[in-house]
Design a protein around this motif. Structure first.
Motif, PDB file in Angstrom:
ATOM      1  N   LEU A  24       5.860   4.447  -6.328  1.00 19.20           N
ATOM      2  CA  LEU A  24       4.863   3.872  -7.191  1.00 19.20           C
ATOM      3  C   LEU A  24       3.515   3.447  -6.725  1.00 19.20           C
ATOM      4  O   LEU A  24       2.702   3.643  -7.492  1.00 19.20           O
ATOM      5  CB  LEU A  24       5.638   2.925  -8.008  1.00 19.20           C
ATOM      6  N   ASP A  25       3.546   2.667  -5.456  1.00 21.15           N
ATOM      7  CA  ASP A  25       2.282   2.179  -5.097  1.00 21.15           C
ATOM      8  C   ASP A  25       1.691   3.339  -4.462  1.00 21.15           C
ATOM      9  O   ASP A  25       0.509   3.317  -4.826  1.00 21.15           O
ATOM     10  CB  ASP A  25       2.916   1.284  -3.842  1.00 21.15           C
ATOM     11  N   GLY A  26       2.162   4.408  -4.307  1.00 20.81           N
ATOM     12  CA  GLY A  26       1.383   5.638  -3.633  1.00 20.81           C
ATOM     13  C   GLY A  26       0.644   6.345  -4.816  1.00 20.81           C
ATOM     14  O   GLY A  26      -0.498   6.656  -4.596  1.00 20.81           O
ATOM     15  N   ALA A  27       1.238   6.572  -5.697  1.00 18.71           N
ATOM     16  CA  ALA A  27       0.627   6.865  -7.128  1.00 18.71           C
ATOM     17  C   ALA A  27      -0.666   6.042  -7.474  1.00 18.71           C
ATOM     18  O   ALA A  27      -1.634   6.651  -7.916  1.00 18.71           O
ATOM     19  CB  ALA A  27       1.583   6.891  -8.240  1.00 18.71           C
ATOM     20  N   VAL A  28      -0.506   4.562  -7.536  1.00 22.02           N
ATOM     21  CA  VAL A  28      -1.490   3.795  -7.706  1.00 22.02           C
ATOM     22  C   VAL A  28      -2.681   4.172  -6.652  1.00 22.02           C
ATOM     23  O   VAL A  28      -3.873   4.237  -7.304  1.00 22.02           O
ATOM     24  CB  VAL A  28      -1.086   2.297  -7.698  1.00 22.02           C
ATOM     25  N   GLU A  29      -2.402   4.196  -5.389  1.00 22.02           N
ATOM     26  CA  GLU A  29      -3.455   4.477  -4.550  1.00 22.02           C
ATOM     27  C   GLU A  29      -4.184   5.573  -4.550  1.00 22.02           C
ATOM     28  O   GLU A  29      -5.387   5.752  -4.774  1.00 22.02           O
ATOM     29  CB  GLU A  29      -2.972   4.193  -3.235  1.00 22.02           C
ATOM     30  N   ALA A  30      -3.297   6.553  -5.102  1.00 19.65           N
ATOM     31  CA  ALA A  30      -4.022   8.129  -5.345  1.00 19.65           C
ATOM     32  C   ALA A  30      -4.842   8.101  -6.308  1.00 19.65           C
ATOM     33  O   ALA A  30      -6.142   8.582  -6.219  1.00 19.65           O
ATOM     34  CB  ALA A  30      -2.659   9.141  -5.510  1.00 19.65           C
ATOM     35  N   ALA A  31      -4.541   7.263  -7.561  1.00 20.07           N
ATOM     36  CA  ALA A  31      -5.286   7.169  -8.519  1.00 20.07           C
ATOM     37  C   ALA A  31      -6.617   6.466  -8.482  1.00 20.07           C
ATOM     38  O   ALA A  31      -7.718   6.862  -9.070  1.00 20.07           O
ATOM     39  CB  ALA A  31      -4.600   6.461  -9.924  1.00 20.07           C
ATOM     40  N   VAL A  32      -6.502   5.372  -7.404  1.00 16.74           N
ATOM     41  CA  VAL A  32      -7.743   4.670  -7.182  1.00 16.74           C
ATOM     42  C   VAL A  32      -8.619   5.296  -6.510  1.00 16.74           C
ATOM     43  O   VAL A  32      -9.918   5.313  -6.648  1.00 16.74           O
ATOM     44  CB  VAL A  32      -7.224   3.263  -6.343  1.00 16.74           C
ATOM     45  N   GLU A  33      -7.956   6.413  -5.566  1.00 11.48           N
ATOM     46  CA  GLU A  33      -8.812   7.101  -4.678  1.00 11.48           C
ATOM     47  C   GLU A  33      -9.710   8.184  -5.573  1.00 11.48           C
ATOM     48  O   GLU A  33     -10.820   8.531  -5.273  1.00 11.48           O
ATOM     49  CB  GLU A  33      -8.118   7.816  -3.505  1.00 11.48           C
ATOM     50  N   ALA A  34      -8.747   8.664  -6.396  1.00  9.80           N
ATOM     51  CA  ALA A  34      -9.533   9.774  -7.177  1.00  9.80           C
ATOM     52  C   ALA A  34     -10.195   9.448  -8.270  1.00  9.80           C
ATOM     53  O   ALA A  34     -11.096  10.014  -8.934  1.00  9.80           O
ATOM     54  CB  ALA A  34      -8.179  10.628  -8.006  1.00  9.80           C
ATOM     55  N   GLY A  35     -10.484   7.992  -8.588  1.00  9.38           N
ATOM     56  CA  GLY A  35     -10.963   7.460  -9.445  1.00  9.38           C
ATOM     57  C   GLY A  35     -10.475   7.625 -10.858  1.00  9.38           C
ATOM     58  O   GLY A  35     -11.397   8.004 -11.902  1.00  9.38           O
ATOM     59  N   ASP A  36      -9.528   8.108 -11.086  1.00  4.58           N
ATOM     60  CA  ASP A  36      -8.921   8.484 -12.297  1.00  4.58           C
ATOM     61  C   ASP A  36      -8.223   7.286 -13.260  1.00  4.58           C
ATOM     62  O   ASP A  36      -6.953   6.897 -12.597  1.00  4.58           O
ATOM     63  CB  ASP A  36      -7.708   9.629 -12.003  1.00  4.58           C
ATOM     64  N   GLU A  37      -9.054   6.778 -13.994  1.00  6.55           N
ATOM     65  CA  GLU A  37      -8.572   5.794 -14.707  1.00  6.55           C
ATOM     66  C   GLU A  37      -7.408   5.577 -15.422  1.00  6.55           C
ATOM     67  O   GLU A  37      -6.384   4.875 -15.415  1.00  6.55           O
ATOM     68  CB  GLU A  37      -9.754   5.103 -15.604  1.00  6.55           C
ATOM     69  N   ALA A  38      -7.277   6.951 -16.071  1.00  8.34           N
ATOM     70  CA  ALA A  38      -5.703   6.999 -16.953  1.00  8.34           C
ATOM     71  C   ALA A  38      -4.579   7.166 -16.150  1.00  8.34           C
ATOM     72  O   ALA A  38      -3.589   6.367 -16.386  1.00  8.34           O
ATOM     73  CB  ALA A  38      -6.036   8.465 -17.830  1.00  8.34           C
ATOM     74  N   ALA A  39      -4.600   7.883 -15.137  1.00  2.74           N
ATOM     75  CA  ALA A  39      -3.540   7.740 -14.312  1.00  2.74           C
ATOM     76  C   ALA A  39      -3.393   6.515 -13.536  1.00  2.74           C
ATOM     77  O   ALA A  39      -2.166   6.233 -13.325  1.00  2.74           O
ATOM     78  CB  ALA A  39      -3.889   8.868 -12.851  1.00  2.74           C
TER      79      ALA A  39
END
Lengths: 92, 250
Positions: A24-39
């Motif tokens: 789950l933490d990995g998904a958070v990090e990916a979203a931060v890197e992508a700058g995808d606020e919804a994700a």
């Protein structure tokens, strides 16, 4: 392990539950890197819910340090970047 | 573990950096305890501030809701008097108010959540400060300065993390409250300006009220006239009616 959700307090989490939280933490990090606020919002909510579900509140009056610290539930990507920029791990 | 791990490292580094260091490590405990008490009173003040903002919004909500009900009443009255134009105007204003009321309700919910968070933060910090005080006294009574260092570090880093967390919570609450206070101020001004037609200014009234009043006083006059005409037609009861009224009062 002791996990802290900022703004919420500490939880005791069994070691075997950590793997699931790592995903789950990995998904958070990916979203931060992508700058995808919804994700990011969805991933953070899933991560924090995961901690609340598998964890039990740590003794309120203990002076134990947490092993892991998580962003507050209402954090935005900007907030997380700001928190992490504390000593420049993420540029900008 | 990236986000969680990185955040932990940074948080810990900051918490450690913030620790006061004294010549005698045992004095460090007293310094830290003082700062904990200060933070505790800050978080109490934070709870009170958020509660004040919340109450202000509750007051505004009550005012706007009262105004909405008044407009609703005016619309109904206008329709009874066959003035659809006035009814339309009253309902238009009411729908503009509804937007404001929705907005205020959202803000109110946010402030309530913030208040709850801070109250919980206060509870957590309070519990940790209490145990820190006990631990501090034990360390000072039991260990020499040289021996004390490790125990002190343990106690300090645990509470340092909580202090960092609570400090952030206060900051976040202050930021949110400040934004909402600016908006609440704008609504107060709007109410004061009469743009939302402050229902409390009974004397001034508003144009819909004035027109309704004018109409109803006009219709009162007509009703009275009709009554007088009706009464004056037969000769006898002319004097009886007022007399009967007086009789009831006695």
């Amino acid at each position: 392990m002791i996990l802290r959700i900022l703004g919420e307090g500490q939880y005791d989490v069994a070691d075997h539950a950590i793997d699931r939280l790592n995903d789950l933490d990995g998904a958070v990090e990916a979203a931060v890197e992508a700058g995808d606020e919804a994700a990011f919002t969805a991933a953070l909510a899933a991560l924090l819910d995961g901690v609340r579900t598998v964890g039990v509140p740590h003794d309120l009056d203990s002076l134990d340090e947490s092993d892991l610290i998580l962003p507050p539930s209402d954090a935005s990507i900007e907030d997380v970047r700001h928190l992490l920029a504390g000593d420049g791990l993420i540029p900008g | 573990m990236s986000i969680m791990k990185r955040m932990s490292l940074i948080f810990r580094a900051k918490a450690n950096k913030a620790l006061d260091r004294a010549e005698d490590p045992r004095e460090t405990l007293d310094y830290s305890y003082q700062r904990q008490l200060e933070l505790l009173s800050n978080v109490r003040r934070g709870v009170a501030d958020v509660a004040t903002s919340r109450k202000r919004i509750e007051l505004q909500l009550a005012q706007l809701e009262q105004q909405g009900a008044k407009l609703q009443g005016q619309a109904e009255k206008s329709l009874q008097m066959d003035r659809e134009d006035l009814a339309r105007e009253a309902l238009t204003r009411k729908s503009a108010l509804s937007g404001q009321i929705e907005d205020l309700r959202t803000q109110h919910a946010q402030l309530q959540a913030e208040e709850e968070k801070l109250t919980n933060a206060q509870k957590r910090l309070q519990a940790k400060v209490e145990s820190f005080r006990t631990r501090k006294e034990t360390i000072k009574a039991t260990y020499t300065a040289a021996e004390a260092q490790t125990r002190i570090n343990e106690a300090m880093s645990g509470i340092g993390e909580e202090m960092g967390d609570v400090g952030m919570a206060i900051q976040r609450a202050e930021d949110k409250t400040a934004t909402m206070q600016a908006r609440a101020g704008a609504i107060d001004e709007l109410i004061a300006s009469g743009a939302l037609d402050d229902a409390s200014s009974v004397n001034a009234g508003d144009d819909i009220s004035r027109e309704l009043e004018a109409m109803s006083s006009k219709s009162d006059v007509e009703t009275e006239l009709m009554r007088l005409k009706g009464l004056s037609a037969p000769a006898a009861p002319d004097a009886i009616e007022p007399g009967a009224g007086e009789g009831e009062q006695r």
